[in-house]
Design a protein around this motif. Structure first.
Motif, PDB file in Angstrom:
ATOM      1  N   ARG A   1       0.542 -18.674  -1.475  1.00 56.28           N
ATOM      2  CA  ARG A   1       0.981 -17.567  -2.334  1.00 56.28           C
ATOM      3  C   ARG A   1      -0.219 -16.692  -2.722  1.00 56.28           C
ATOM      4  N   LEU A   2       0.123 -15.467  -3.071  1.00 55.39           N
ATOM      5  CA  LEU A   2      -0.846 -14.505  -3.613  1.00 55.39           C
ATOM      6  C   LEU A   2      -0.569 -14.325  -5.096  1.00 55.39           C
ATOM      7  N   ASN A   3      -1.611 -14.413  -5.930  1.00 61.93           N
ATOM      8  CA  ASN A   3      -1.365 -14.083  -7.334  1.00 61.93           C
ATOM      9  C   ASN A   3      -1.221 -12.568  -7.473  1.00 61.93           C
ATOM     10  N   ARG A   4      -0.847 -12.109  -8.647  1.00 59.61           N
ATOM     11  CA  ARG A   4      -0.519 -10.695  -8.827  1.00 59.61           C
ATOM     12  C   ARG A   4      -1.681  -9.785  -8.474  1.00 59.61           C
ATOM     13  N   GLU A   5      -2.874 -10.102  -8.948  1.00 63.17           N
ATOM     14  CA  GLU A   5      -4.028  -9.233  -8.674  1.00 63.17           C
ATOM     15  C   GLU A   5      -4.339  -9.211  -7.186  1.00 63.17           C
ATOM     16  N   ALA A   6      -4.270 -10.373  -6.537  1.00 66.03           N
ATOM     17  CA  ALA A   6      -4.552 -10.449  -5.111  1.00 66.03           C
ATOM     18  C   ALA A   6      -3.522  -9.663  -4.309  1.00 66.03           C
ATOM     19  N   ARG A   7      -2.243  -9.800  -4.698  1.00 66.33           N
ATOM     20  CA  ARG A   7      -1.180  -9.074  -3.987  1.00 66.33           C
ATOM     21  C   ARG A   7      -1.363  -7.560  -4.145  1.00 66.33           C
ATOM     22  N   ASN A   8      -1.603  -7.092  -5.352  1.00 61.52           N
ATOM     23  CA  ASN A   8      -1.784  -5.662  -5.581  1.00 61.52           C
ATOM     24  C   ASN A   8      -2.971  -5.126  -4.777  1.00 61.52           C
ATOM     25  N   CYS A   9      -4.043  -5.890  -4.745  1.00 58.89           N
ATOM     26  CA  CYS A   9      -5.242  -5.483  -4.011  1.00 58.89           C
ATOM     27  C   CYS A   9      -4.941  -5.377  -2.515  1.00 58.89           C
ATOM     28  N   TYR A  10      -4.264  -6.401  -1.992  1.00 61.78           N
ATOM     29  CA  TYR A  10      -3.961  -6.423  -0.560  1.00 61.78           C
ATOM     30  C   TYR A  10      -3.000  -5.293  -0.187  1.00 61.78           C
ATOM     31  N   MET A  11      -1.941  -5.111  -0.967  1.00 55.43           N
ATOM     32  CA  MET A  11      -0.938  -4.099  -0.636  1.00 55.43           C
ATOM     33  C   MET A  11      -1.511  -2.695  -0.772  1.00 55.43           C
ATOM     34  N   HIS A  12      -2.397  -2.473  -1.720  1.00 52.56           N
ATOM     35  CA  HIS A  12      -3.015  -1.159  -1.868  1.00 52.56           C
ATOM     36  C   HIS A  12      -3.768  -0.784  -0.600  1.00 52.56           C
ATOM     37  N   PHE A  13      -4.504  -1.739  -0.048  1.00 55.72           N
ATOM     38  CA  PHE A  13      -5.234  -1.472   1.199  1.00 55.72           C
ATOM     39  C   PHE A  13      -4.278  -1.407   2.398  1.00 55.72           C
ATOM     40  N   ALA A  14      -3.325  -2.342   2.468  1.00 58.20           N
ATOM     41  CA  ALA A  14      -2.453  -2.461   3.637  1.00 58.20           C
ATOM     42  C   ALA A  14      -1.596  -1.229   3.867  1.00 58.20           C
ATOM     43  N   THR A  15      -1.264  -0.514   2.798  1.00 53.95           N
ATOM     44  CA  THR A  15      -0.408   0.666   2.926  1.00 53.95           C
ATOM     45  C   THR A  15      -1.198   1.967   2.867  1.00 53.95           C
ATOM     46  N   SER A  16      -2.525   1.871   2.860  1.00 60.19           N
ATOM     47  CA  SER A  16      -3.362   3.073   2.804  1.00 60.19           C
ATOM     48  C   SER A  16      -3.620   3.616   4.213  1.00 60.19           C
ATOM     49  N   SER A  17      -4.135   4.832   4.279  1.00 64.37           N
ATOM     50  CA  SER A  17      -4.463   5.438   5.574  1.00 64.37           C
ATOM     51  C   SER A  17      -5.614   4.731   6.250  1.00 64.37           C
ATOM     52  N   GLU A  18      -6.360   3.946   5.498  1.00 68.45           N
ATOM     53  CA  GLU A  18      -7.496   3.224   6.053  1.00 68.45           C
ATOM     54  C   GLU A  18      -7.053   2.058   6.934  1.00 68.45           C
ATOM     55  N   ALA A  19      -5.871   1.527   6.671  1.00 69.17           N
ATOM     56  CA  ALA A  19      -5.355   0.385   7.432  1.00 69.17           C
ATOM     57  C   ALA A  19      -4.732   0.876   8.736  1.00 69.17           C
ATOM     58  N   LEU A  20      -5.347   0.559   9.872  1.00 74.83           N
ATOM     59  CA  LEU A  20      -4.846   1.036  11.161  1.00 74.83           C
ATOM     60  C   LEU A  20      -3.694   0.194  11.686  1.00 74.83           C
ATOM     61  N   TRP A  21      -3.738  -1.115  11.443  1.00 77.84           N
ATOM     62  CA  TRP A  21      -2.763  -2.039  12.020  1.00 77.84           C
ATOM     63  C   TRP A  21      -2.597  -1.782  13.508  1.00 77.84           C
ATOM     64  N   SER A  22      -3.699  -1.667  14.215  1.00 86.43           N
ATOM     65  CA  SER A  22      -3.667  -1.343  15.645  1.00 86.43           C
ATOM     66  C   SER A  22      -2.991  -2.427  16.465  1.00 86.43           C
TER      67      SER A  22
END
Length: 535
Positions: free
Chosen positions: A387-408
């Protein structure tokens, strides 16, 4: 105006038969249907073949005696064998097509108690398909036999929308089917959800090929396997799921892998090999990266799809295989057809149901539900909750949905990311520190993907403009940037052409390197002078 009741049914050569006065002691379905006091049959269309003519005359006379108001019309069908499905269906279909139905004035009851089982099945199917625009009527004998006892009758309406519980059940089955294809992931992307909803309907109703397009890692293989499992759960296929990445085989190996070979077909063929198409008989065959197949194998595959038979390599006896095909590709096959690398007839055959699976970057709203799915999956494999705690989840999702995340790599990238974080987590608890470390790792991985495009873009944007440079495929951008680099290191247009075409020019009787290079640059709206003038 009250509608007339019209019954359409086959004479029962056994059930409707009977001789002498004793026949009235017997329950005879066709006659009994006209004996109910609460039912007036205005017209009875009595179907039969030539052999039943004598019985029909007796039935017509007996209906006239019990229900003078009922008009009985004898309809002889051209039928030799009432147990031959094809013959029976064709005869009833022709009757239905030529019959002057008038639903505005008449109600049609299709009597399915009499006739062979094949006749009853065909009448059911034609009523379900609305070729007979009516309702089925089923009759039953009385519990206590006695003279003139008509028994009972029941109407069956095949319009399932009128049955609330059935409609709800079928609706629930469809929802469960769609959820199954998505592995229960509550995806939020409207376009993706609509596509999966249609794929569920196509998978259940059709055996035609399905073409899945989309970038590597978008989930084509995963979805194909779920389609197979859905069809198998509905008892529509009972064969195997067979998968091949066509990029892994070439030439004889590709033909042998797909179609099999006989012993001695080529050097090294020491025994017979069945091939994947035969192994997929009555199952599902996934050919991923189908655009990598050679033209010869494409021609053989087309025949196998259309005729369900093919020749193994070196064999002279055709093999049969009734398989369903799902093809996957990350290429635009229409462009491959234009380029001559993919057969137009095969493309037309597999292009009936085509779906483009969007990459993960195009579905940012679906990253979180897929993250939760993968966390549960990895946790199950490691037998502990991750599991991800709240701070970890928010941090990850902020990056994962940003333009910086290519998900190539699309879902492969996401699975790798979750696996790494879960491995580093103590007692399954992924902390914000672990997430930040993973973000840096992803940045490094994607930087190597991003850098060639950025380097090419810097060189090109000054020449063709920012918008035009951004619109180029990575392949074209890298190639054009390299061409410009060679041009700027050359003394003239001809000198640059000789360097760029040093190999292919040898095959030409009169090479014109400068003209070839000039035409290449013109494709991008560039002139030699503009190219060599450094910004």
């Amino acid at each position: 105006m009250k509608k007339k009741t019209v019954v359409i049914g086959f004479v029962g050569t056994m059930l409707d038969s009977g001789k002498g006065s004793a026949r009235w002691e017997k329950w005879r379905p066709s006659i009994a249907l006209t004996q109910h006091e609460d039912l007036l049959v205005d017209r009875f269309e009595l179907l039969h073949d030539a052999s039943a003519q004598g019985l029909v005359e007796q039935v017509v006379a007996d209906i006239a005696a019990t229900s003078p108001e009922t008009k009985v019309l004898s309809r002889e069908l051209s039928l030799r064998d009432a147990w031959d499905f094809e013959e029976v269906y064709a005869a009833l279909f022709d009757f239905a097509k030529s019959y002057p139905f008038d639903p505005e004035r008449e109600d049609y009851w299709i009597h399915i108690t009499t006739g062979t089982h094949v006749v009853q099945i065909c009448m059911f199917l034609l009523t379900e398909a609305r070729f007979f625009p009516g309702r089925l009527v089923q009759t039953s004998p009385p519990r206590r036999h006695g003279p003139g006892e008509p028994g009972t009758y029941a109407l069956i309406d095949l319009d399932l929308s009128r049955y609330d519980q059935l409609a709800q059940r079928f609706s629930r089955e469809r929802v469960e089917g769609v959820a199954f294809l998505k592995s229960g992931i509550a995806t939020r992307n409207a376009r993706f959800n609509a596509m999966i909803d249609e794929i569920e309907r196509v998978a259940i109703k059709s055996k035609a090929p399905i073409l899945l397009m989309g970038p590597t890692g978008a989930g084509k293989s995963f979805l194909a396997r779920r389609v197979y499992e859905l069809k198998k759960a509905r008892h529509q296929i009972d064969g195997k799921f067979i998968e091949l990445n066509c990029a892994t085989v070439r030439g004889e190996t590709a033909a042998s892998t797909l179609f099999g070979h006989v012993k001695g077909a080529f050097t090294g063929a020491g025994s017979d090999r069945p091939g994947l198409l035969k192994s997929a008989h009555r199952g599902l065959l996934l050919l991923d990266e189908i655009g990598e197949l050679g033209l010869d194998e494409q021609a053989m595959l087309l025949k196998a799809i259309e005729e369900k038979r093919f020749l193994p390599m070196g064999g002279d006896t055709e093999v049969q295989s009734d398989f369903q095909l799902i093809a996957g590709t990350n290429r635009d096959l229409s462009e491959e057809v234009v380029a001559g690398r993919f057969r137009e007839d095969l493309y037309a055959r597999i292009n009936l149901w085509t779906y483009v699976l969007p990459g993960l970057r195009e579905r940012p709203e679906d990253i979180e539900p897929n993250l939760d799915y993968l966390l549960a999956q990895v946790g199950a494999e490691n037998t502990e909750m991750v599991r991800l705690n709240r701070e970890a989840r928010n941090c990850y999702m902020h990056f994962a949905t940003s333009s910086e995340a290519l998900w190539s790599g699309n879902f492969r990238d996401l699975l790798a990311s979750v696996t790494r974080m879960a491995t580093l987590a103590d007692s399954g608890n992924i902390t914000e520190a672990i997430v930040r470390g993973e973000i840096e790792r992803l940045r490094g991985l994607w930087q190597r993907v991003r850098r060639p495009a950025q380097d090419a873009g810097v060189a090109l944007s000054a020449l063709v403009g920012h918008e035009a440079a951004a619109a180029l495929d990575l392949f074209d951008a890298v190639q054009l940037a390299k061409v410009i680099e060679v041009c700027r290191q050359s003394r003239s247009l001809s000198d640059a052409g000789r360097k760029l075409f040093s190999v292919s020019r040898e095959a030409k009787a009169k090479p014109n390197d400068a003209d070839r290079l000039r035409k290449y640059l013109n494709r991008f709206g560039l002139e030699w002078d503009a190219v060599i003038e450094r910004p």
